[in-house]
Motif scaffolding. Structure first.
Motif, PDB file in Angstrom:
ATOM      1  N   ASP A  70      12.188   6.507   1.956  1.00 28.27           N
ATOM      2  CA  ASP A  70      13.199   7.452   2.428  1.00 28.27           C
ATOM      3  C   ASP A  70      13.711   6.976   3.778  1.00 28.27           C
ATOM      4  OD1 ASP A  70      11.118   7.957   4.116  1.00 28.27           O
ATOM      5  OD2 ASP A  70      10.883  10.083   3.607  1.00 28.27           O
ATOM      6  N   ASN A  71      14.289   7.856   4.548  1.00 27.65           N
ATOM      7  CA  ASN A  71      14.869   7.485   5.841  1.00 27.65           C
ATOM      8  C   ASN A  71      13.880   7.603   7.004  1.00 27.65           C
ATOM      9  OD1 ASN A  71      17.410   6.928   4.716  1.00 27.65           O
ATOM     10  ND2 ASN A  71      17.984   9.119   4.789  1.00 27.65           N
ATOM     11  N   SER A  72      12.623   7.859   6.727  1.00 27.26           N
ATOM     12  CA  SER A  72      11.631   7.951   7.804  1.00 27.26           C
ATOM     13  C   SER A  72      11.342   6.565   8.364  1.00 27.26           C
ATOM     14  CB  SER A  72      10.345   8.611   7.287  1.00 27.26           C
ATOM     15  OG  SER A  72       9.829   7.895   6.186  1.00 27.26           O
ATOM     16  N   ALA A  73      10.657   6.534   9.489  1.00 23.69           N
ATOM     17  CA  ALA A  73      10.354   5.261  10.151  1.00 23.69           C
ATOM     18  C   ALA A  73       9.562   4.353   9.212  1.00 23.69           C
ATOM     19  CB  ALA A  73       9.569   5.511  11.436  1.00 23.69           C
ATOM     20  N   TYR A  74       9.761   3.049   9.362  1.00 22.62           N
ATOM     21  CA  TYR A  74       9.180   2.061   8.448  1.00 22.62           C
ATOM     22  C   TYR A  74       7.663   2.066   8.527  1.00 22.62           C
ATOM     23  CZ  TYR A  74       8.256  -2.413   6.177  1.00 22.62           C
ATOM     24  OH  TYR A  74       7.799  -3.387   5.339  1.00 22.62           O
ATOM     25  N   LEU A  75       7.039   2.115   7.341  1.00 27.46           N
ATOM     26  CA  LEU A  75       5.596   2.013   7.225  1.00 27.46           C
ATOM     27  C   LEU A  75       5.299   1.156   5.998  1.00 27.46           C
ATOM     28  CD1 LEU A  75       2.858   3.041   8.429  1.00 27.46           C
ATOM     29  CD2 LEU A  75       2.925   4.846   6.703  1.00 27.46           C
ATOM     30  N   GLU A  76       4.433   0.169   6.170  1.00 29.64           N
ATOM     31  CA  GLU A  76       4.109  -0.745   5.079  1.00 29.64           C
ATOM     32  C   GLU A  76       2.594  -0.798   4.906  1.00 29.64           C
ATOM     33  OE1 GLU A  76       5.860  -4.952   4.377  1.00 29.64           O
ATOM     34  OE2 GLU A  76       3.898  -5.303   5.310  1.00 29.64           O
ATOM     35  N   VAL A  77       2.162  -0.840   3.640  1.00 27.17           N
ATOM     36  CA  VAL A  77       0.752  -0.964   3.307  1.00 27.17           C
ATOM     37  C   VAL A  77       0.599  -2.144   2.360  1.00 27.17           C
ATOM     38  CG1 VAL A  77      -1.267   0.145   2.301  1.00 27.17           C
ATOM     39  CG2 VAL A  77       0.416   1.520   3.546  1.00 27.17           C
ATOM     40  N   GLN A  78      -0.324  -3.055   2.691  1.00 28.99           N
ATOM     41  CA  GLN A  78      -0.617  -4.202   1.830  1.00 28.99           C
ATOM     42  C   GLN A  78      -2.106  -4.268   1.556  1.00 28.99           C
ATOM     43  OE1 GLN A  78       1.268  -7.765   3.756  1.00 28.99           O
ATOM     44  NE2 GLN A  78       1.798  -8.259   1.660  1.00 28.99           N
ATOM     45  N   MET A  79      -2.443  -4.639   0.320  1.00 27.28           N
ATOM     46  CA  MET A  79      -3.831  -4.893  -0.048  1.00 27.28           C
ATOM     47  C   MET A  79      -3.966  -6.393  -0.305  1.00 27.28           C
ATOM     48  SD  MET A  79      -5.045  -1.817   0.108  1.00 27.28           S
ATOM     49  CE  MET A  79      -6.690  -2.093  -0.547  1.00 27.28           C
ATOM     50  N   LEU A  80      -4.910  -7.033   0.383  1.00 28.07           N
ATOM     51  CA  LEU A  80      -5.072  -8.486   0.337  1.00 28.07           C
ATOM     52  C   LEU A  80      -6.531  -8.818   0.055  1.00 28.07           C
ATOM     53  CD1 LEU A  80      -3.095  -9.003   3.634  1.00 28.07           C
ATOM     54  CD2 LEU A  80      -2.263  -9.808   1.434  1.00 28.07           C
ATOM     55  N   TYR A  81      -6.745  -9.818  -0.816  1.00 23.57           N
ATOM     56  CA  TYR A  81      -8.125 -10.158  -1.140  1.00 23.57           C
ATOM     57  C   TYR A  81      -8.331 -11.655  -1.240  1.00 23.57           C
ATOM     58  CZ  TYR A  81      -7.840 -11.885  -5.972  1.00 23.57           C
ATOM     59  OH  TYR A  81      -7.619 -12.665  -7.076  1.00 23.57           O
ATOM     60  N   GLU A  82      -9.604 -12.044  -1.133  1.00 22.09           N
ATOM     61  CA  GLU A  82     -10.048 -13.404  -1.416  1.00 22.09           C
ATOM     62  C   GLU A  82     -11.384 -13.319  -2.139  1.00 22.09           C
ATOM     63  OE1 GLU A  82     -11.004 -17.731   0.734  1.00 22.09           O
ATOM     64  OE2 GLU A  82     -10.968 -15.900   1.949  1.00 22.09           O
ATOM     65  N   HIS A  83     -11.555 -14.165  -3.155  1.00 19.46           N
ATOM     66  CA  HIS A  83     -12.838 -14.266  -3.835  1.00 19.46           C
ATOM     67  C   HIS A  83     -13.648 -15.369  -3.180  1.00 19.46           C
ATOM     68  CE1 HIS A  83     -15.713 -15.634  -6.924  1.00 19.46           C
ATOM     69  NE2 HIS A  83     -15.782 -14.348  -7.208  1.00 19.46           N
ATOM     70  N   VAL A  84     -14.918 -15.075  -2.851  1.00 20.27           N
ATOM     71  CA  VAL A  84     -15.786 -16.054  -2.192  1.00 20.27           C
ATOM     72  C   VAL A  84     -17.060 -16.225  -3.022  1.00 20.27           C
ATOM     73  CG1 VAL A  84     -14.889 -15.548   0.110  1.00 20.27           C
ATOM     74  CG2 VAL A  84     -16.903 -14.312  -0.730  1.00 20.27           C
ATOM     75  N   SER A  85     -17.628 -17.419  -2.935  1.00 20.25           N
ATOM     76  CA  SER A  85     -18.832 -17.730  -3.719  1.00 20.25           C
ATOM     77  C   SER A  85     -20.111 -17.474  -2.951  1.00 20.25           C
ATOM     78  CB  SER A  85     -18.795 -19.205  -4.160  1.00 20.25           C
ATOM     79  OG  SER A  85     -17.686 -19.466  -4.988  1.00 20.25           O
ATOM     80  N   TYR A  86     -20.036 -17.500  -1.599  1.00 19.60           N
ATOM     81  CA  TYR A  86     -21.241 -17.406  -0.787  1.00 19.60           C
ATOM     82  C   TYR A  86     -21.182 -16.182   0.114  1.00 19.60           C
ATOM     83  CZ  TYR A  86     -21.554 -22.198  -2.429  1.00 19.60           C
ATOM     84  OH  TYR A  86     -21.592 -23.319  -3.226  1.00 19.60           O
ATOM     85  N   GLU A  87     -22.353 -15.628   0.387  1.00 19.09           N
ATOM     86  CA  GLU A  87     -22.455 -14.403   1.163  1.00 19.09           C
ATOM     87  C   GLU A  87     -22.052 -14.635   2.619  1.00 19.09           C
ATOM     88  OE1 GLU A  87     -23.480 -10.536   2.545  1.00 19.09           O
ATOM     89  OE2 GLU A  87     -22.654 -11.406   0.723  1.00 19.09           O
ATOM     90  N   MET A  88     -21.253 -13.707   3.157  1.00 16.89           N
ATOM     91  CA  MET A  88     -20.835 -13.732   4.560  1.00 16.89           C
ATOM     92  C   MET A  88     -20.496 -12.312   4.987  1.00 16.89           C
ATOM     93  SD  MET A  88     -16.997 -15.389   4.274  1.00 16.89           S
ATOM     94  CE  MET A  88     -17.478 -16.585   3.036  1.00 16.89           C
ATOM     95  N   ASN A  89     -20.371 -12.099   6.292  1.00 14.26           N
ATOM     96  CA  ASN A  89     -19.946 -10.804   6.811  1.00 14.26           C
ATOM     97  C   ASN A  89     -18.466 -10.585   6.546  1.00 14.26           C
ATOM     98  OD1 ASN A  89     -22.280  -9.593   8.103  1.00 14.26           O
ATOM     99  ND2 ASN A  89     -22.153 -11.227   9.616  1.00 14.26           N
TER     100      ASN A  89
END
Length: 386
Positions: A70-89
């Motif tokens: 609509d005409n409200s102020a711009y707001l964007e949401v993105q979902m981003l992922y990566e697949h990893v093989s080894y455990e990390m924080n």
């Protein structure tokens, strides 16, 4: 532009009735089951891209982009992922992605899981190609992928213009703090853990990720025992943990063990910071020290990251030496090695990962040989633990 005065709320002030009226629940199911998620979004924010989009320069894939319609102020949401093989924080993983994206960190809130590592809630700023100054809030989760093994690290990025952020701060908090995997597993790690057990002056046990191999010394005794843990990827060594166990009578202090270690390391031209007492939440660890540095092999080109850990329990002294690649933006081996040692220290004689109140142990800081000041890694926030 680096305005650290921007509000970084962690408690919601919008009323439940307002949130119920002005938000809707989005279920994203356009990917395989382990990556499907739900998220709460403002009624004015709708899907604009639903197909997965690969960002190879970031090693990330976007699975859902949502914007104001609509005409409200711009707001964007993105979902981003990566697949990893080894455990990390998840926290260390996200910090690296923020650096690659040229995001400037303004505020950081680190969240600690009982056994699954550390997570991150972070506010950043950046300048878009059109010159707009933008503020983003990121949070990150991790879950085991039952179809591919390994883990999916999934983060949400909620962005608005910097001038609109004061009005959007609590809506952004609601979005960044209310989402999850639809099919959340019961194992939020990239690898299963295997137990190490050894009958020393006390029964010693701890966990390591299953991708690590163990080598036993043949002449171990009840007074001194040595082990080597190795992380091999595609036939190449990407991490080593040297472990030395000492009976209490064999060392009277952490400084004494440190002196022995320095003598053994001098052939590798170490540059190392002073040994420091550290906080350890493991109730079985009575004293805990660390020191970080660099090992140089035939010049800086072949240098390696070094971190020393010294633990004292009621039954012995335990020295660990983590060696591997330095922090860098090209691979995750430093993050993998760091996480492996955290699992060792958190589970040392404490395989239920119990935690005690965080208090600084009443010990004296030991002396140090030739302390060398290290330059901080450029993308890690001030005081971020390495």
């Amino acid at each position: 532009m680096q305005d650290t005065s921007l509000n970084f709320p962690v408690e919601q002030q919008l009323q439940p009735a307002y949130l119920k009226e002005h938000f809707w629940k989005c279920n994203y199911t356009s990917v395989d089951a382990p990556l499907q998620y739900w998220i709460l979004l403002p009624n004015t924010v709708k899907p604009v891209v639903t197909n997965p989009v690969a960002h190879t320069e970031l090693k990330l894939t976007s699975i859902g982009q949502y914007c104001t319609v609509d005409n409200s102020a711009y707001l964007e949401v993105q979902m981003l992922y990566e697949h990893v093989s080894y455990e990390m924080n998840a926290a260390d993983w996200l910090l690296k992605k923020l650096a690659i994206m040229s995001e400037v960190v303004l505020h950081v809130r680190e969240l600690k899981g009982k056994s699954t590592g550390n997570y991150l809630d972070v506010l950043t700023c950046s300048t878009w190609p059109n010159g707009d100054q933008m503020v983003s809030r990121f949070t990150v989760l991790k879950d085991y992928d039952i179809e591919r093994t390994g883990a999916n690290l999934l983060c949400v990025k909620v962005t608005c213009k910097i001038e609109d952020y004061p009005d959007y701060a609590y809506q952004i908090l609601q979005i960044a703090g209310n989402w999850n995997f639809i099919h959340l597993s019961d194992w939020q790690m990239a690898e299963y853990l295997f137990p190490f057990e050894y009958d020393f002056t006390e029964k010693v046990s701890f966990y390591l990720p299953e991708s690590w191999e163990i080598q036993f010394e043949t002449n171990n005794t009840k007074l001194f025992s040595r082990f080597i843990f190795i992380h091999t990827v595609l036939g190449k060594n990407k991490g080593i943990i040297n472990a030395c166990f000492y009976a209490l009578a064999q060392a009277d202090s952490a400084a004494n063990l440190y002196q022995k270690a320095i003598s053994n390391l001098l052939l590798s031209s170490p540059e190392i910071q002073p040994l420091q007492p550290e906080v350890c939440t493991n109730p079985q660890v009575k004293e805990f020290f660390t020191a970080t540095g660099t090992l140089s092999y035939e010049g800086e080109k072949n240098s390696a990251y070094l971190k020393i850990y010294i633990l004292k329990t009621v039954g012995g002294w335990y020295y660990f030496e983590q060696i591997g690649p330095k922090p860098n933006l090209e691979n995750d081996f430093w993050e993998v090695n760091k996480r492996a040692m955290e699992i060792v220290t958190d589970s040392f004689n404490n395989r239920s990962f119990d935690k005690k109140d965080i208090v600084m142990p009443p010990v004296t800081t030991p002396s140090q040989i030739n302390p060398i000041k290290q330059q901080p890694n450029r993308w890690l926030p001030i005081n971020w633990s390495t």
